[in-house]
Design a protein around this motif. Structure first.
Motif, PDB file in Angstrom:
ATOM      1  N   PRO A  93       0.834  -1.178   0.116  1.00 44.48           N
ATOM      2  CA  PRO A  93       0.007  -0.034   0.052  1.00 44.48           C
ATOM      3  C   PRO A  93       0.874   1.325  -0.012  1.00 44.48           C
ATOM      4  O   PRO A  93       1.909   1.392   0.697  1.00 44.48           O
ATOM      5  N   ALA A  94       0.339   2.210  -0.780  1.00 45.80           N
ATOM      6  CA  ALA A  94       1.146   3.292  -0.953  1.00 45.80           C
ATOM      7  C   ALA A  94       0.808   4.583  -0.044  1.00 45.80           C
ATOM      8  O   ALA A  94      -0.445   4.759  -0.057  1.00 45.80           O
ATOM      9  N   ASN A  95       1.435   5.205   0.747  1.00 44.96           N
ATOM     10  CA  ASN A  95       1.047   6.360   1.467  1.00 44.96           C
ATOM     11  C   ASN A  95       2.354   7.445   1.693  1.00 44.96           C
ATOM     12  O   ASN A  95       3.276   6.968   1.674  1.00 44.96           O
ATOM     13  N   TYR A  96       1.822   8.498   1.981  1.00 43.96           N
ATOM     14  CA  TYR A  96       2.829   9.584   2.359  1.00 43.96           C
ATOM     15  C   TYR A  96       3.387   9.583   3.466  1.00 43.96           C
ATOM     16  O   TYR A  96       2.626   9.464   4.707  1.00 43.96           O
ATOM     17  N   PHE A  97       4.730   9.587   3.788  1.00 38.48           N
ATOM     18  CA  PHE A  97       5.267   9.761   5.134  1.00 38.48           C
ATOM     19  C   PHE A  97       6.577  10.374   5.098  1.00 38.48           C
ATOM     20  O   PHE A  97       7.505  10.450   3.925  1.00 38.48           O
ATOM     21  N   ALA A  98       6.966  11.188   6.176  1.00 40.39           N
ATOM     22  CA  ALA A  98       8.071  11.876   6.056  1.00 40.39           C
ATOM     23  C   ALA A  98       9.143  11.354   6.919  1.00 40.39           C
ATOM     24  O   ALA A  98       9.114  10.813   8.103  1.00 40.39           O
ATOM     25  N   VAL A  99      10.607  11.370   6.536  1.00 42.20           N
ATOM     26  CA  VAL A  99      11.760  10.743   7.436  1.00 42.20           C
ATOM     27  C   VAL A  99      12.569  12.137   7.846  1.00 42.20           C
ATOM     28  O   VAL A  99      12.914  12.941   6.874  1.00 42.20           O
ATOM     29  N   LEU A 100      13.109  12.245   9.075  1.00 41.97           N
ATOM     30  CA  LEU A 100      14.090  13.301   9.367  1.00 41.97           C
ATOM     31  C   LEU A 100      15.155  12.644   9.673  1.00 41.97           C
ATOM     32  O   LEU A 100      15.395  11.713  10.280  1.00 41.97           O
TER      33      LEU A 100
END
Length: 155
Positions: free
Chosen positions: A63-70
């Protein structure tokens, strides 16, 4: 008698050699052994092919979803933040990158406000909702990718 199966080596084999040396080298958990790790990583990467010959496999799109990595460039322990960067991912692929910036002279409040501003920019640019960073990676400041970094000997 053969050496027991190592989940740590299996996970390491999925990383690139550069990533593996960062995570398991002198800056990481100091597990990297130049004599044995290249062969061991190859064994673990190809282990499934040798064990599963004759078994059918299937591939299902995750499944594709948006997420951010710091990415936090800081020394271990209670040391100040040297630099930070971020990426926005969609599914299994990074789609947008914030080039790292130095944090010299920035207070904790200003850094927090900046990272929140980055999340808002990602959300606006890609018309998605990203409230927080799903992963935070601490990287040794000696690996700082900023070309004008005072820690780099070639500057």
């Amino acid at each position: 008698m053969p050496k027991p199966f190592s989940n740590k080596c299996l996970l390491c084999s999925q990383l690139s050699t550069t990533q593996a040396k960062i995570v398991h080298g002198s800056d990481g958990d100091n597990c990297w052994d130049a004599k044995h790790c290249h062969n061991r990583r190859s064994f673990y990467r190809h282990r499934a092919q040798h064990n599963d010959e004759g078994i059918d496999t299937i591939s299902i799109e995750p499944p594709a979803n948006y997420f951010a990595v710091l990415y936090l460039y800081k020394a271990p322990g209670d040391k100040p933040l040297h630099a930070l960067g971020a990426e926005l991912w969609y599914g299994q692929k990074a789609i947008c990158r914030l080039e790292p910036i130095h944090c010299f002279g920035l207070t904790a409040g200003k850094i927090k406000a900046y990272t929140e501003q980055v999340l808002k920019a990602f959300s606006q640019k890609y018309n998605c909702t990203v409230f927080q960073y799903k992963e935070m990676f601490e990287i040794n400041p000696s690996k700082c990718p900023i070309s004008e970094c005072p820690l780099r000997p070639d500057v």
